[in-house]
Structure formats: C-alpha cells, structure tokens
Design a protein around this motif. Structure first.
Motif, PDB file in Angstrom:
ATOM      1  N   GLU A 160     -19.233  -4.541   3.811  1.00  0.00           N
ATOM      2  CA  GLU A 160     -18.255  -3.696   3.116  1.00  0.00           C
ATOM      3  C   GLU A 160     -16.885  -4.351   3.083  1.00  0.00           C
ATOM      4  O   GLU A 160     -16.209  -4.364   2.053  1.00  0.00           O
ATOM      5  N   ARG A 161     -16.452  -4.942   4.201  1.00  0.00           N
ATOM      6  CA  ARG A 161     -15.152  -5.636   4.246  1.00  0.00           C
ATOM      7  C   ARG A 161     -15.132  -6.810   3.265  1.00  0.00           C
ATOM      8  O   ARG A 161     -14.153  -7.019   2.542  1.00  0.00           O
ATOM      9  N   LYS A 162     -16.219  -7.575   3.234  1.00  0.00           N
ATOM     10  CA  LYS A 162     -16.265  -8.744   2.347  1.00  0.00           C
ATOM     11  C   LYS A 162     -16.297  -8.332   0.879  1.00  0.00           C
ATOM     12  O   LYS A 162     -15.673  -8.989   0.028  1.00  0.00           O
ATOM     13  N   ARG A 168     -14.901  -5.644  -0.372  1.00  0.00           N
ATOM     14  CA  ARG A 168     -13.509  -5.244  -0.688  1.00  0.00           C
ATOM     15  C   ARG A 168     -12.609  -6.459  -0.902  1.00  0.00           C
ATOM     16  O   ARG A 168     -11.768  -6.471  -1.799  1.00  0.00           O
ATOM     17  N   GLN A 169     -12.789  -7.494  -0.079  1.00  0.00           N
ATOM     18  CA  GLN A 169     -11.991  -8.723  -0.235  1.00  0.00           C
ATOM     19  C   GLN A 169     -12.257  -9.367  -1.587  1.00  0.00           C
ATOM     20  O   GLN A 169     -11.325  -9.765  -2.295  1.00  0.00           O
ATOM     21  N   LEU A 213     -13.446  -7.976  -4.341  1.00  0.00           N
ATOM     22  CA  LEU A 213     -12.987  -7.135  -5.452  1.00  0.00           C
ATOM     23  C   LEU A 213     -11.475  -7.113  -5.585  1.00  0.00           C
ATOM     24  O   LEU A 213     -10.950  -6.852  -6.663  1.00  0.00           O
ATOM     25  N   SER A 214     -10.758  -7.381  -4.498  1.00  0.00           N
ATOM     26  CA  SER A 214      -9.292  -7.324  -4.560  1.00  0.00           C
ATOM     27  C   SER A 214      -8.677  -8.643  -5.056  1.00  0.00           C
ATOM     28  O   SER A 214      -7.476  -8.713  -5.262  1.00  0.00           O
TER      29      SER A 214
END
Length: 87
Positions: A78-80, A82-83, A85-86
C-alpha cells in the motif's frame, strides 16, 4: 436515481487462491460488469500498476490487498502504491 452500471476494474492481491475466488464471487453478485486483475504477490501487483501508469492506462478503481503475504506484506504494498501514484 441509479446510474447505469459501468465496468469497474478491481485488483485482488492475495497469496491464497481460495480467498481470491470467494472475493470474486461476492463482488460479481453485486456487479456482474467487473473485470479483475489478480496477483499472488505484492511485487506482481506493484509491477502491474507501474506498467499501467507507464502505458497511461487507468489504475483499478478498487484494490483488495491481503495484509499477511510473504516477501512484501499488504502494508508495504500500500505504501509503495501511494508513492508510485504520487509521482
């Protein structure tokens, strides 16, 4: 007023095939116009999302992630995501 159903893209990331089948059946009961991207590892899912972005395709509308997976757990995935996509 209800809108006409449109196809929804759902990604399922789970290392247990039975869980994937059950989740797909539950989702299809609510909306038969769903397409699935299924991955058994977080790395496969992340690579697929990066590929979709590179090809300028729409990412899935909804992503179900198993929290307890080997190599890359659901929280790390999930963290990766988000990274990526940002950027």
């Amino acid at each position: 007023m209800w809108e006409e159903s449109k196809e929804v893209e759902v990604m399922i990331v789970d290392d247990n095939f039975f869980n994937i089948e059950v989740l797909q059946e539950i989702i299809l009961q609510g909306n038969p116009q769903v397409s699935f991207a299924v991955h058994f590892t977080g790395k496969e899912a992340l690579d697929d999302i990066i590929s979709w972005i590179y090809q300028q395709r729409k990412v899935p509308s909804l992503i179900f992630i198993d929290i307890n997976m080997p190599e890359m757990d659901g929280f790390e995935l999930e963290r990766k995501i988000r990274q990526v996509l940002s950027q």
